[in-house]
Write a protein that holds these residues in place. Sequence first.
Motif, PDB file in Angstrom:
ATOM      1  N   LEU A  48       0.833  -1.213   0.000  1.00 46.52           N
ATOM      2  CA  LEU A  48       0.000   0.000   0.000  1.00 46.52           C
ATOM      3  C   LEU A  48       0.862   1.256   0.000  1.00 46.52           C
ATOM      4  O   LEU A  48       0.498   2.276  -0.575  1.00 46.52           O
ATOM      5  N   ASP A  49       2.017   1.143   0.628  1.00 43.66           N
ATOM      6  CA  ASP A  49       2.921   2.295   0.674  1.00 43.66           C
ATOM      7  C   ASP A  49       3.490   2.661  -0.698  1.00 43.66           C
ATOM      8  O   ASP A  49       4.155   3.691  -0.840  1.00 43.66           O
ATOM      9  N   LEU A  50       3.265   1.804  -1.664  1.00 40.91           N
ATOM     10  CA  LEU A  50       3.700   2.145  -3.023  1.00 40.91           C
ATOM     11  C   LEU A  50       2.776   3.185  -3.661  1.00 40.91           C
ATOM     12  O   LEU A  50       3.071   3.700  -4.742  1.00 40.91           O
ATOM     13  N   TYR A  51       1.695   3.481  -2.991  1.00 45.36           N
ATOM     14  CA  TYR A  51       0.707   4.378  -3.587  1.00 45.36           C
ATOM     15  C   TYR A  51       1.279   5.705  -4.087  1.00 45.36           C
ATOM     16  O   TYR A  51       0.971   6.120  -5.213  1.00 45.36           O
ATOM     17  N   PRO A  52       2.116   6.366  -3.310  1.00 45.29           N
ATOM     18  CA  PRO A  52       2.665   7.627  -3.847  1.00 45.29           C
ATOM     19  C   PRO A  52       3.450   7.438  -5.138  1.00 45.29           C
ATOM     20  O   PRO A  52       3.413   8.308  -6.020  1.00 45.29           O
ATOM     21  N   ILE A  53       4.128   6.329  -5.266  1.00 43.99           N
ATOM     22  CA  ILE A  53       4.845   6.084  -6.519  1.00 43.99           C
ATOM     23  C   ILE A  53       3.851   5.967  -7.663  1.00 43.99           C
ATOM     24  O   ILE A  53       4.002   6.593  -8.721  1.00 43.99           O
TER      25      ILE A  53
END
Lengths: 170, 170
Positions: B87-92
């Motif tokens: 989920l932390d890949l969202y900004p990418i």
Amino acid sequence: MRWDALEEEPCSMARTIGVIGDRWTLLILRECFLRTRRFEGFQSALGITRHLLAERLKKLVRQGVLRRIPYQEAPKRHEYILTQKGLDLYPIMMAIVHWGDTHMVDTRGRPLLHEHRKCGKNFDPVMVCSECGEPLSAKEVHTHPGPGARSTPAIQAPEKPKARARRSAA
Amino acid sequence: MRWDALEEEPCSMARTIGVIGDRWTLLILRECFLRTRRFEGFQSALGITRHLLAERLKKLVRQGVLRRIPYQEAPKRHEYILTQKGLDLYPIMMAIVHWGDTHMVDTRGRPLLHEHRKCGKNFDPVMVCSECGEPLSAKEVHTHPGPGARSTPAIQAPEKPKARARRSAA
DNA sequence: TCTTTATAGTTCTAAAAACGAACTGTCAAT
DNA sequence: ATTGACAGTTCGTTTTTAGAACTATAAAGA
């Protein structure tokens, strides 16, 4: 799927991936942001084969991400520098670095710190909403089709023959 | 360069690229954020070969980006869902989409709009400094080595014999 | 019961891409 | 005349990917 087909997709992510979505390209761009400008500089920093490097640089120039600018005559030599379109990739780069800083560091901590000149502090990049300024996370965002949407917002498989006509003859 | 070597590099960007830095992986992750969870779902949405899809999913699970969760016994079936790391890949993802929205749209405009539930408006993602809240651009950021830095912050070419001994002898 | 369908893979061969090393060409300096 | 820096290009080998077929399990249908 042929990779140039990506750029035709009605999906900004697919199109972007068609431009920068491979490993060497991303590493080349990292070098660009670290101020590398010349062929030999990229090659020795990355260890990429000269063949691939030439090809990737050509593609980035074709895409308008880099500009190829002569820095000497006789023999003609060029530098590759980021265009505005290329500079605009910065948030992608920072987001990638930040994820690595968060999830891929070893015990010694992050390899690189980033200082914001304006405020003088080491920072992390945070992605916020342009309208309200609040930090964004996946679950707070709802997507819906925009003007450039086609019937299918996602990449479509090539017409899957549907595996019918299994009993039609024979 | 072997690609698993990327994850050993003292560079958060290289390490991240080692995990998500190929075209299919990024597209698979896009599907994940669009709520696709099952093998067939990925396959038919993307047109990826089943072979590669299986391999990529395995790798993402191994990396802790996806979790493989049984949703039925007999026959055993699993879903792939994003972990927090995933989920932390969202900004990418958002940064990639935004760049595409800015630089790769055709005349009809962007294919997808994003609504921020909190404020109810369609937004663009903006990357800001965690310390002062100001938007970031490449030129305002200065990097310096962090605790995890090795002598070389960048990927190093494989030991270039360096062609020295220019005047030392001979 | 026998066949088809849905699901989630695995296996195989052919095609494409990447690797690695050598080679080309221009010019400056030795 | 030779070497070195620079920016590529060429070519044979290896690795990856594509594309299609095949396996396996169980439910649904004829």
